[in-house]
Design an enzyme around this catalytic site. Structure first.
Site, PDB file in Angstrom:
ATOM      1  N   ARG A 223       4.234  49.375  17.070  1.00 15.18           N
ATOM      2  CA  ARG A 223       4.860  49.700  18.343  1.00 15.18           C
ATOM      3  C   ARG A 223       6.135  48.863  18.493  1.00 15.18           C
ATOM      4  NH1 ARG A 223       2.240  53.763  18.471  1.00 15.18           N
ATOM      5  NH2 ARG A 223       0.533  54.241  19.893  1.00 15.18           N
ATOM      6  N   HIS A 271       9.946  57.056  14.950  1.00 14.60           N
ATOM      7  CA  HIS A 271       8.517  57.129  15.314  1.00 14.60           C
ATOM      8  C   HIS A 271       7.837  58.355  14.686  1.00 14.60           C
ATOM      9  CE1 HIS A 271       5.451  55.696  18.510  1.00 14.60           C
ATOM     10  NE2 HIS A 271       4.827  56.254  17.483  1.00 14.60           N
TER      11      HIS A 271
HETATM   12  P1  NAP Z   1      -7.582  49.482  14.903  1.00 12.94           P
HETATM   13  O1  NAP Z   1      -8.488  50.221  13.963  1.00 12.94           O
HETATM   14  O2  NAP Z   1      -8.019  49.235  16.286  1.00 12.94           O
HETATM   15  O3  NAP Z   1      -7.245  48.083  14.173  1.00 12.94           O
HETATM   16  C1  NAP Z   1      -6.552  47.075  14.819  1.00 12.94           C
HETATM   17  C2  NAP Z   1      -6.495  45.857  13.913  1.00 12.94           C
HETATM   18  O4  NAP Z   1      -5.622  44.898  14.509  1.00 12.94           O
HETATM   19  C3  NAP Z   1      -7.854  45.183  13.731  1.00 12.94           C
HETATM   20  O5  NAP Z   1      -7.991  44.721  12.409  1.00 12.94           O
HETATM   21  C4  NAP Z   1      -7.787  44.009  14.708  1.00 12.94           C
HETATM   22  O6  NAP Z   1      -8.571  42.893  14.336  1.00 12.94           O
HETATM   23  C5  NAP Z   1      -6.322  43.646  14.598  1.00 12.94           C
HETATM   24  N1  NAP Z   1      -5.901  42.900  15.790  1.00 12.94           N
HETATM   25  C6  NAP Z   1      -5.908  43.289  17.081  1.00 12.94           C
HETATM   26  N2  NAP Z   1      -5.475  42.305  17.883  1.00 12.94           N
HETATM   27  C7  NAP Z   1      -5.187  41.263  17.079  1.00 12.94           C
HETATM   28  C8  NAP Z   1      -4.724  39.941  17.300  1.00 12.94           C
HETATM   29  N3  NAP Z   1      -4.461  39.477  18.533  1.00 12.94           N
HETATM   30  N4  NAP Z   1      -4.573  39.119  16.230  1.00 12.94           N
HETATM   31  C9  NAP Z   1      -4.849  39.549  14.994  1.00 12.94           C
HETATM   32  N5  NAP Z   1      -5.306  40.789  14.690  1.00 12.94           N
HETATM   33  C10 NAP Z   1      -5.468  41.632  15.727  1.00 12.94           C
HETATM   34  O7  NAP Z   1      -6.164  50.208  14.982  1.00 12.94           O
HETATM   35  P2  NAP Z   1      -5.490  51.267  13.967  1.00 12.94           P
HETATM   36  O8  NAP Z   1      -6.108  52.610  14.118  1.00 12.94           O
HETATM   37  O9  NAP Z   1      -5.452  50.662  12.614  1.00 12.94           O
HETATM   38  O10 NAP Z   1      -4.027  51.373  14.583  1.00 12.94           O
HETATM   39  C11 NAP Z   1      -3.225  50.213  14.758  1.00 12.94           C
HETATM   40  C12 NAP Z   1      -2.019  50.535  15.613  1.00 12.94           C
HETATM   41  O11 NAP Z   1      -1.070  51.306  14.899  1.00 12.94           O
HETATM   42  C13 NAP Z   1      -2.286  51.388  16.862  1.00 12.94           C
HETATM   43  O12 NAP Z   1      -2.799  50.608  17.922  1.00 12.94           O
HETATM   44  C14 NAP Z   1      -0.911  51.928  17.190  1.00 12.94           C
HETATM   45  O13 NAP Z   1      -0.225  51.050  18.042  1.00 12.94           O
HETATM   46  C15 NAP Z   1      -0.197  51.914  15.827  1.00 12.94           C
HETATM   47  N6  NAP Z   1       0.109  53.287  15.408  1.00 12.94           N
HETATM   48  C16 NAP Z   1       1.416  53.625  15.283  1.00 12.94           C
HETATM   49  C17 NAP Z   1       1.753  54.912  14.887  1.00 12.94           C
HETATM   50  C18 NAP Z   1       3.177  55.311  14.691  1.00 12.94           C
HETATM   51  O14 NAP Z   1       3.459  56.490  14.498  1.00 12.94           O
HETATM   52  N7  NAP Z   1       4.097  54.396  14.717  1.00 12.94           N
HETATM   53  C19 NAP Z   1       0.732  55.842  14.620  1.00 12.94           C
HETATM   54  C20 NAP Z   1      -0.580  55.457  14.743  1.00 12.94           C
HETATM   55  C21 NAP Z   1      -0.890  54.166  15.145  1.00 12.94           C
HETATM   56  P3  NAP Z   1     -10.177  42.979  14.206  1.00 12.94           P
HETATM   57  O15 NAP Z   1     -10.423  43.790  12.948  1.00 12.94           O
HETATM   58  O16 NAP Z   1     -10.598  41.594  14.069  1.00 12.94           O
HETATM   59  O17 NAP Z   1     -10.656  43.692  15.446  1.00 12.94           O
END
Ligand code: NAP
Length: 308
Positions: A223, A271
Site C-alpha cells: 500500500r 496499482h
Molecule cells: P496476510 O495473509 O494477512 O499476511 C500479512 C503478513 O504481514 C503476515 O505474515 C503478518 O505477520 C505480517 N504482518 C502484519 N503486521 C505486521 C507487523 N506489524 N510487523 C511484521 N509483520 C507484520 O496478507 P496478504 O494476503 O499476504 O496481503 C498482504 C497485503 O498486500 C494486503 O494487506 C494488501 O495491503 C496488499 N495487497 C496489495 C495488492 C496490490 O495490488 N498492490 C494486492 C493484494 C494485496 P504474521 O504472519 O505474524 O501474522
C-alpha cells in the site's frame, strides 16, 4: 437470508448468476436493489458509506473485494460484524508474477539500463548471479509466502519478516521488532507485502532504508501508506538505495507532477500488481459462505484488534 453486493455493477450481475446456480440458499442482491434490508446478513464491498452500513440492521459479515481491508472505514462498522478479506487465486497469481518480475527487473538493473538507453549510452555493468543476491520479503502471509515460493527456483537467497515467528523451508525467517534490524541488514532486494495497519504505516522510511545494505533495491507492492516518499527520494538521490519499483502510491492516482514519474531510478506501475479476478473470486466467496453455513472457520477472517 441474503447477501448484498455493493460496487461494480457488471461484477455484481456476473456474480448473481453464479450464486443462483451454485448457492441458491443465499439470495444475491445488487445495490441499490436491496429489497428488505432486514434480510441482509452478508455484505460484499470495496468501500463503505455510513448510510449503507446503517441501513443493514442484521449484517453479520462484511467481505472485502480485495486482499486488504485498510480501504474500509471500520469505525462505522458495528463491533459484532465480522470482517473477511479476499483470498483468491487471481490475486495470488498476479501478485506473485509481479513480485518475480520486479525482483528480476531490479536484480538485472533494468531501471539503470533504461536510463542509459534514453541517454544514448551503451554501458554494460557487472551481472550478479541470483545466488549472489539476498531477497527479503516483509509479510509472510498469503502473498509473501506465495512470492517466496515463486522466487525460490531462481536461486536467490531468501529471507522473510513477519509479526509472529514462521518456519519456511529455504527461507531465513525473522520476526517482530527485534528481528527487523538483522532481517534488513541482509536484504539486497526488499519487497513490502505487509498489510497497512497502525503498526506498519510509514514503515518504509529513512530509518529503515539506512539499515539496508548500500545499493539495496526496494519494491512496494502493498500500500502507498507504507512508504514515506520523500525519504525514498533522498535515499535514491544519495545512492544508498539503487532503485525502487513501486506499484502503489499515496494518494492514488499519484499527481502528475510527483517526482516518482520522472526519477530515473524509479519504476512505477499504477496499482496493478495483485488483481481480484471476477471469475475466480466468486468461487472463493461461495466456498467461504459454505464454510460459514456449515459452522466452519472462515478463510481470511480479520482480527479487528490486530488490523489485518
Ligand atoms: P496476510 O495473509 O494477512 O499476511 C500479512 C503478513 O504481514 C503476515 O505474515 C503478518 O505477520 C505480517 N504482518 C502484519 N503486521 C505486521 C507487523 N506489524 N510487523 C511484521 N509483520 C507484520 O496478507 P496478504 O494476503 O499476504 O496481503 C498482504 C497485503 O498486500 C494486503 O494487506 C494488501 O495491503 C496488499 N495487497 C496489495 C495488492 C496490490 O495490488 N498492490 C494486492 C493484494 C494485496 P504474521 O504472519 O505474524 O501474522
Amino acid at each position: 437470508m441474503a447477501l448484498l453486493h455493493s460496487g461494480d455493477e457488471a461484477r455484481g450481475k456476473a456474480w448473481q448468476d453464479v450464486f443462483a446456480r451454485e448457492l441458491p440458499e443465499v439470495e444475491f442482491r445488487c445495490w441499490p436493489d436491496m429489497g428488505d434490508p432486514g434480510d441482509i446478513r452478508y455484505l460484499v464491498a470495496w468501500t463503505l458509506t455510513r448510510e449503507l452500513i446503517d441501513s443493514l440492521p442484521n449484517l453479520e459479515i462484511l467481505f472485502s473485494i480485495g486482499a486488504g481491508i485498510d480501504q474500509l472505514d471500520l469505525s462505522i462498522v458495528p463491533d459484532h460484524v465480522r470482517i473477511v478479506r479476499m483470498i483468491e487465486p487471481g490475486i495470488t497469481t498476479t501478485m506473485t508474477q509481479y513480485v518475480v518480475t520486479a525482483v528480476l527487473a531490479l536484480h538485472r538493473d533494468l531501471p539503470f539500463y533504461l536510463k542509459e538507453q534514453r541517454e544514448g549510452r551503451w554501458s554494460p555493468a557487472r551481472t550478479l548471479l541470483c545466488s549472489e543476491r539476498r531477497v527479503g520479503i516483509m509479510g509472510l502471509g498469503e502473498l509473501g509466502r506465495a512470492s517466496l515460493a515463486a522466487l525460490a527456483p531462481f536461486g536467490f537467497r531468501l529471507r522473510g519478516w513477519s509479526r509472529s515467528a514462521h518456519a519456511i523451508p529455504g527461507v531465513e525467517c525473522f520476526a517482530g521488532a527485534d528481528g527487523l534490524e538483522p532481517f534488513l541488514a541482509g536484504c539486497d532486494v526488499l519487497v513490502c507485502l505487509l498489510p497497512l495497519t497502525a503498526a506498519t504505516r510509514g514503515i518504509l522510511c529513512r530509518d529503515l532504508f539506512e539499515r539496508l545494505p548500500s545499493g539495496a533495491r526496494v519494491i512496494n507492492a502493498a500500500r502507498g501508506g507504507h512508504l514515506v516518499a520523500q525519504d525514498l527520494l533522498d535515499a535514491l538521490d544519495s545512492g544508498h538505495i539503487a532503485a525502487a519499483m513501486l506499484d502503489v502510491a499515496d494518494p492514488e492516482p499519484l499527481p502528475r507532477d510527483h517526482p516518482f514519474y520522472r526519477h530515473p531510478a524509479v519504476f512505477l506501475t499504477p496499482h496493478i500488481s495483485g488483481v481480484t479476478r471476477v471469475e475466480t473470486a466468486v468461487h472463493s466467496l461461495i466456498a467461504n459462505l459454505r464454510r460459514e453455513l456449515s459452522g466452519l472457520p472462515l478463510d481470511g477472517e480479520v482480527d479487528r484488534n490486530r488490523g489485518y
